[in-house]
Design a protein around this motif. Structure first.
Motif, PDB file in Angstrom:
ATOM      1  N   GLY A 215       0.815  -1.219   0.000  1.00 34.49           N
ATOM      2  CA  GLY A 215       0.000   0.000   0.000  1.00 34.49           C
ATOM      3  C   GLY A 215       0.841   1.257   0.000  1.00 34.49           C
ATOM      4  O   GLY A 215       0.554   2.212  -0.740  1.00 34.49           O
ATOM      5  N   PHE A 216       1.892   1.282   0.799  1.00 36.76           N
ATOM      6  CA  PHE A 216       2.774   2.454   0.832  1.00 36.76           C
ATOM      7  C   PHE A 216       3.506   2.627  -0.497  1.00 36.76           C
ATOM      8  O   PHE A 216       3.689   3.749  -0.982  1.00 36.76           O
ATOM      9  N   ALA A 217       3.948   1.519  -1.096  1.00 31.09           N
ATOM     10  CA  ALA A 217       4.638   1.600  -2.384  1.00 31.09           C
ATOM     11  C   ALA A 217       3.729   2.203  -3.447  1.00 31.09           C
ATOM     12  O   ALA A 217       4.138   3.069  -4.229  1.00 31.09           O
ATOM     13  N   GLU A 218       2.472   1.763  -3.447  1.00 27.36           N
ATOM     14  CA  GLU A 218       1.505   2.296  -4.421  1.00 27.36           C
ATOM     15  C   GLU A 218       1.239   3.774  -4.155  1.00 27.36           C
ATOM     16  O   GLU A 218       1.148   4.580  -5.087  1.00 27.36           O
ATOM     17  N   TYR A 219       1.122   4.147  -2.886  1.00 32.14           N
ATOM     18  CA  TYR A 219       0.855   5.541  -2.532  1.00 32.14           C
ATOM     19  C   TYR A 219       2.009   6.449  -2.971  1.00 32.14           C
ATOM     20  O   TYR A 219       1.799   7.522  -3.535  1.00 32.14           O
ATOM     21  N   LEU A 220       3.256   6.018  -2.733  1.00 34.65           N
ATOM     22  CA  LEU A 220       4.411   6.841  -3.092  1.00 34.65           C
ATOM     23  C   LEU A 220       4.633   6.892  -4.600  1.00 34.65           C
ATOM     24  O   LEU A 220       5.134   7.887  -5.120  1.00 34.65           O
ATOM     25  N   GLY A 221       4.284   5.813  -5.306  1.00 33.59           N
ATOM     26  CA  GLY A 221       4.437   5.782  -6.756  1.00 33.59           C
ATOM     27  C   GLY A 221       5.882   5.696  -7.201  1.00 33.59           C
ATOM     28  O   GLY A 221       6.732   5.116  -6.524  1.00 33.59           O
ATOM     29  N   HIS A 222       6.169   6.275  -8.366  1.00 28.03           N
ATOM     30  CA  HIS A 222       7.527   6.303  -8.929  1.00 28.03           C
ATOM     31  C   HIS A 222       8.129   4.910  -9.089  1.00 28.03           C
ATOM     32  O   HIS A 222       9.349   4.730  -8.994  1.00 28.03           O
ATOM     33  N   GLY A 223       7.278   3.914  -9.302  1.00 27.88           N
ATOM     34  CA  GLY A 223       7.760   2.568  -9.571  1.00 27.88           C
ATOM     35  C   GLY A 223       8.286   1.829  -8.360  1.00 27.88           C
ATOM     36  O   GLY A 223       8.906   0.763  -8.497  1.00 27.88           O
ATOM     37  N   LEU A 224       8.047   2.358  -7.161  1.00 23.47           N
ATOM     38  CA  LEU A 224       8.525   1.676  -5.951  1.00 23.47           C
ATOM     39  C   LEU A 224       7.769   0.365  -5.739  1.00 23.47           C
ATOM     40  O   LEU A 224       6.608   0.232  -6.108  1.00 23.47           O
ATOM     41  N   THR A 225       8.466  -0.607  -5.146  1.00 28.01           N
ATOM     42  CA  THR A 225       7.861  -1.904  -4.864  1.00 28.01           C
ATOM     43  C   THR A 225       7.936  -2.185  -3.358  1.00 28.01           C
ATOM     44  O   THR A 225       8.680  -1.528  -2.624  1.00 28.01           O
ATOM     45  N   ALA A 226       7.173  -3.179  -2.911  1.00 31.86           N
ATOM     46  CA  ALA A 226       7.063  -3.475  -1.480  1.00 31.86           C
ATOM     47  C   ALA A 226       8.416  -3.773  -0.844  1.00 31.86           C
ATOM     48  O   ALA A 226       8.632  -3.466   0.337  1.00 31.86           O
ATOM     49  N   ASP A 227       9.344  -4.370  -1.598  1.00 27.82           N
ATOM     50  CA  ASP A 227      10.639  -4.714  -0.996  1.00 27.82           C
ATOM     51  C   ASP A 227      11.522  -3.482  -0.773  1.00 27.82           C
ATOM     52  O   ASP A 227      12.610  -3.589  -0.192  1.00 27.82           O
ATOM     53  N   GLN A 228      11.041  -2.307  -1.203  1.00 29.41           N
ATOM     54  CA  GLN A 228      11.758  -1.053  -0.957  1.00 29.41           C
ATOM     55  C   GLN A 228      11.138  -0.255   0.192  1.00 29.41           C
ATOM     56  O   GLN A 228      11.525   0.886   0.434  1.00 29.41           O
ATOM     57  N   ILE A 229      10.175  -0.839   0.893  1.00 29.03           N
ATOM     58  CA  ILE A 229       9.423  -0.125   1.931  1.00 29.03           C
ATOM     59  C   ILE A 229       9.603  -0.794   3.287  1.00 29.03           C
ATOM     60  O   ILE A 229       9.628  -2.020   3.393  1.00 29.03           O
ATOM     61  N   TRP A 230       9.703   0.020   4.321  1.00 28.75           N
ATOM     62  CA  TRP A 230       9.705  -0.440   5.710  1.00 28.75           C
ATOM     63  C   TRP A 230       8.766   0.470   6.491  1.00 28.75           C
ATOM     64  O   TRP A 230       8.501   1.598   6.073  1.00 28.75           O
ATOM     65  N   ALA A 231       8.239  -0.008   7.610  1.00 31.63           N
ATOM     66  CA  ALA A 231       7.330   0.806   8.412  1.00 31.63           C
ATOM     67  C   ALA A 231       7.542   0.543   9.884  1.00 31.63           C
ATOM     68  O   ALA A 231       8.169  -0.449  10.290  1.00 31.63           O
ATOM     69  N   GLY A 232       7.027   1.439  10.709  1.00 26.86           N
ATOM     70  CA  GLY A 232       7.148   1.294  12.154  1.00 26.86           C
ATOM     71  C   GLY A 232       6.073   2.089  12.860  1.00 26.86           C
ATOM     72  O   GLY A 232       5.204   2.705  12.220  1.00 26.86           O
ATOM     73  N   ASN A 233       6.123   2.077  14.174  1.00 20.97           N
ATOM     74  CA  ASN A 233       5.151   2.800  14.999  1.00 20.97           C
ATOM     75  C   ASN A 233       5.544   4.276  15.056  1.00 20.97           C
ATOM     76  O   ASN A 233       6.152   4.751  16.004  1.00 20.97           O
ATOM     77  N   GLY A 234       5.202   4.992  14.005  1.00 24.11           N
ATOM     78  CA  GLY A 234       5.639   6.366  13.827  1.00 24.11           C
ATOM     79  C   GLY A 234       6.988   6.409  13.141  1.00 24.11           C
ATOM     80  O   GLY A 234       7.780   5.468  13.227  1.00 24.11           O
ATOM     81  N   SER A 235       7.263   7.514  12.445  1.00 26.24           N
ATOM     82  CA  SER A 235       8.547   7.595  11.740  1.00 26.24           C
ATOM     83  C   SER A 235       9.713   7.645  12.717  1.00 26.24           C
ATOM     84  O   SER A 235      10.841   7.295  12.371  1.00 26.24           O
ATOM     85  N   ASN A 236       9.450   8.048  13.974  1.00 26.66           N
ATOM     86  CA  ASN A 236      10.542   8.018  14.961  1.00 26.66           C
ATOM     87  C   ASN A 236      11.076   6.609  15.154  1.00 26.66           C
ATOM     88  O   ASN A 236      12.285   6.407  15.303  1.00 26.66           O
ATOM     89  N   GLU A 237      10.186   5.597  15.182  1.00 32.28           N
ATOM     90  CA  GLU A 237      10.667   4.223  15.333  1.00 32.28           C
ATOM     91  C   GLU A 237      11.446   3.788  14.096  1.00 32.28           C
ATOM     92  O   GLU A 237      12.466   3.094  14.205  1.00 32.28           O
ATOM     93  N   VAL A 238      10.993   4.208  12.926  1.00 34.27           N
ATOM     94  CA  VAL A 238      11.723   3.886  11.700  1.00 34.27           C
ATOM     95  C   VAL A 238      13.121   4.512  11.754  1.00 34.27           C
ATOM     96  O   VAL A 238      14.118   3.858  11.414  1.00 34.27           O
ATOM     97  N   LEU A 239      13.201   5.770  12.184  1.00 33.24           N
ATOM     98  CA  LEU A 239      14.512   6.429  12.298  1.00 33.24           C
ATOM     99  C   LEU A 239      15.377   5.736  13.342  1.00 33.24           C
ATOM    100  O   LEU A 239      16.599   5.619  13.182  1.00 33.24           O
ATOM    101  N   GLN A 240      14.755   5.250  14.406  1.00 37.73           N
ATOM    102  CA  GLN A 240      15.508   4.500  15.413  1.00 37.73           C
ATOM    103  C   GLN A 240      16.060   3.206  14.827  1.00 37.73           C
ATOM    104  O   GLN A 240      17.216   2.851  15.072  1.00 37.73           O
ATOM    105  N   HIS A 241      15.251   2.494  14.028  1.00 35.22           N
ATOM    106  CA  HIS A 241      15.743   1.290  13.358  1.00 35.22           C
ATOM    107  C   HIS A 241      16.972   1.627  12.500  1.00 35.22           C
ATOM    108  O   HIS A 241      17.974   0.905  12.497  1.00 35.22           O
ATOM    109  N   ILE A 242      16.873   2.731  11.763  1.00 35.67           N
ATOM    110  CA  ILE A 242      17.974   3.127  10.875  1.00 35.67           C
ATOM    111  C   ILE A 242      19.239   3.410  11.678  1.00 35.67           C
ATOM    112  O   ILE A 242      20.339   2.969  11.333  1.00 35.67           O
ATOM    113  N   MET A 243      19.079   4.142  12.788  1.00 34.47           N
ATOM    114  CA  MET A 243      20.261   4.471  13.594  1.00 34.47           C
ATOM    115  C   MET A 243      20.795   3.256  14.345  1.00 34.47           C
ATOM    116  O   MET A 243      22.004   3.143  14.565  1.00 34.47           O
ATOM    117  N   GLN A 244      19.914   2.333  14.725  1.00 37.63           N
ATOM    118  CA  GLN A 244      20.400   1.092  15.336  1.00 37.63           C
ATOM    119  C   GLN A 244      21.243   0.298  14.346  1.00 37.63           C
ATOM    120  O   GLN A 244      22.226  -0.342  14.721  1.00 37.63           O
TER     121      GLN A 244
END
Length: 363
Positions: A75-104
């Motif tokens: 769903g997020f890949a379709e919403y963002l468009g530009h040919g993105l696919t599900a394997d290019q998407i990650w999600a979390g409980n708010g973008s803060n958790e996603v940023l925490q995953h990235i920094m971890q």
């Protein structure tokens, strides 16, 4: 058994001693415009749809949710468009958790995280929470960044993670794709473009997701908290190279997105056209705030977000308090001579502007 009365009596990590937790004031005032929420409620027809999907998810809530939240990533890949696919998407409980995953995954002890100050106050807190060091760069007087200066600062700092907020919080400043390209070329580590407020930018604005192809160290994060009026649901996501997404799997907690969260987010995405209609209303109120602030003698900064930072405030704490006493809550973000206000509904915006005019000075 002795009663622990202070953190000093606990064996806390040394690098966390003396830090204070993130916290904007939460006060039961009639007009709360301090944390950049979308103050419009979720439309009734969308709320009904979301509730239906949550009710279905509840039937299987005794089982763990889809650990890969595949449908939501699609769903997020379709919403963002530009040919993105599900394997290019990650999600979390708010973008803060996603940023925490990235920094971890990419920061941590002995590593550095760099950002151009002033910027989102959670960046240094998340960095420090993972054991990394925060390095603050600078911006021009109008809070903008030029490609050459931004690249030079990144090259000099040589960080493991670069955080770029576009448009920037707390200033609302837009950021050109040329700056992101220059920062990426100058960076050895990963570059994160935080587009939490992208939906409030002009319709012709181009997202940094268009730069992802061929840049495996680049990631673009988004949130449903703002444009989708979903702050209480806690859903954020990021688009990046599939290998980058694989790195985040190494640090996530198992089943970190509940089945109810996934159901609610999918239903909201399905109704994105309806949900995003309020964005134009919010932009209208934001521009009204800027125009009126200028007429009142303040200095609003250009904003592509759902808030306005304004200068020309002689005594920010005094003006903040005067507004508070009139039932209006805005934010003192610690920039000398400035305050920040979120664009609310037409009625909330009117309440703020009338209260500000009634105070009658820049106190």
């Amino acid at each position: 058994m002795g009663r622990v009365t202070s953190l000093d009596e606990l064996p806390l990590r040394d690098d966390l001693r003396g830090l204070t937790p993130y916290g904007a004031p939460q006060a039961p005032l009639p007009v709360a415009l301090n944390v950049n929420e979308n103050t419009h409620p979720v439309p009734d027809e969308v709320a009904s749809d979301i509730l239906d999907d949550i009710a279905l998810a509840l039937r299987d809530v005794n089982r763990y949710p889809d650990r890969e939240f595949t449908a939501l990533r699609e769903g997020f890949a379709e919403y963002l468009g530009h040919g993105l696919t599900a394997d290019q998407i990650w999600a979390g409980n708010g973008s803060n958790e996603v940023l925490q995953h990235i920094m971890q995954a990419f920061a941590g002890p002995g590593r550095t995280v760099f950002g151009f100050a002033p910027t989102y106050s959670m960046y240094p807190l998340i960095a420090q929470g993972t054991g990394a060091s925060w390095v603050a760069g600078t911006r021009d007087d109008d809070y903008s960044l030029s490609p050459d200066d931004a690249a030079a600062q990144v090259a000099a700092a040589d960080p493991d993670v670069v955080m770029v907020c576009a448009p920037n919080n707390p200033t609302g400043t837009p950021l050109g794709l040329d700056v992101i390209e220059a920062v990426y070329e100058a960076a050895r580590g990963v570059v994160i473009v935080d587009e939490a407020y992208f939906e409030f930018a002009p319709h012709e604005a181009v997202s940094a997701v268009t730069l992802l192809h061929g840049r495996p160290r680049l990631a673009v994060s988004r949130t449903m908290s703002k444009a989708f009026a979903f702050a209480g649901a806690r859903v954020g996501y990021v688009a990046a190279d599939p290998a980058f997404i694989d790195a985040l799997r190494l640090v996530r907690l198992p089943y970190h997105l509940s089945a109810l969260t996934q159901a609610a987010a999918l239903a909201a995405l399905r109704n994105s056209d309806t949900m995003l209609r309020m964005v134009d209303e919010i932009v209208e109120q934001r521009d009204r705030i800027s125009a009126t602030l200028e007429a009142l003698g303040f200095t609003p900064h250009e904003s592509w977000s759902n808030f306005v930072l304004f200068g020309g405030v002689d005594d920010p704490p005094a003006l903040w308090r005067a507004l508070y006493e009139r039932g209006v809550l805005i934010r003192d973000v610690g920039i000398p001579g400035h305050l920040r206000v979120s664009a609310g509904t037409e009625a909330e915006t009117s309440a703020f502007l009338e209260a500000l005019a009634s105070i009658g000075s820049h106190s």
